[in-house]
Design an enzyme around this catalytic site. Sequence first.
Site, short mmCIF file in Angstrom:
data_model
loop_
_atom_site.label_atom_id
_atom_site.label_comp_id
_atom_site.label_asym_id
_atom_site.label_seq_id
_atom_site.Cartn_x
_atom_site.Cartn_y
_atom_site.Cartn_z
N PRO A 99 0.81 -1.23 0.00
CG PRO A 99 -1.00 -1.61 1.44
CD PRO A 99 0.34 -2.20 1.01
CB CYS A 100 1.43 3.63 -2.58
SG CYS A 100 -0.12 3.98 -3.46
CD GLN A 101 -3.56 3.43 0.18
OE1 GLN A 101 -2.52 2.82 0.38
NE2 GLN A 101 -4.69 2.80 -0.13
CE1 TYR A 103 6.25 4.76 3.33
CE2 TYR A 103 4.76 3.23 2.24
CZ TYR A 103 5.63 3.52 3.26
OH TYR A 103 5.89 2.57 4.21
CB SER A 104 0.53 8.38 -2.54
OG SER A 104 0.03 8.96 -3.73
#
Length: 217
Positions: A99-101, A103-104
Site C-alpha cells: 500500500p502506497c497511501q 507515501y503518495s
Amino acid sequence: MNKKPALPLKVIELFAGVGGFREAVEHSPLKNRFEVSWSNQWEPSESAKHGDLQNANRVYIAKFGKHGHYTDDIHLITDSEKKLPKDIADIQMLVGGFPCQDYSVAKPNNQSRGIEGKKGVLWWSIYEIAKKHEPKFLILENVDRLVKSPAKQRGRDFAIMLKCLADLGYVVEWRVINAAEYGMPQRRRRVFIVGYKAEGKLGELRAKQTPENILLN
C-alpha cells in the site's frame, strides 16, 4: 556450489490487487518459469461496500481462480500460520505492490506518515514473511515518493527498509521507472525494488564488483 532452483519458481504474491504481478511473472516470455502458488488481498473498506468480496478480489478470482488466494487481513496471516499452505517454506520469490497511501503525492506532505502510517506499517508484514520463509528473490513496487519519505526526515523510511532487507541477507537494487517511457499513455513513476540472497549466485557476482563497475556498467 549453489543448487540451481527447479522451474517453475514458486511465488507468493502479497497485496495482490487484481493480479498485476501475477500477470507479469506467469505470462509473456516468462511463461512456465514462475508459478504463483499463494496470494493475498484484503481491503476492508471495499468489503463493507460490496459484500463478501471487494472488486479487486472478484477480478483476481475471475482470472486466476480461488485456489491459493486468501482475502484475510494480512496481520492475521503474519501472526498465525494456520492459513498458510504446508509448502510455504518452499516459496522462492515474494512479490508485492504494498500500500502506497502513506507515501503518495495524493496526500499533502504534512499528512503522509510514511512507514508509521496506517497503511505504511504494512511494510512489516512483508518483512515478517521474508524473515520467516526466506524466499531467494524479492520484487516490490511502490510510488516513487517512497525513496524520500517522510517529508520531515527525507529518506528515513526507505533507509529502514533497505537495512531490514540487508539484515535478512538480501542484496537490494532499485530503480524508479516511468510507465510513459515504456509505451503506456500515462506518466506513472514507480520505484521497483529487487532483492536477492547475498549467498546466491547473483549475490556472489555482485560482491566481486566495485562501486565503479556497478555505476559504469
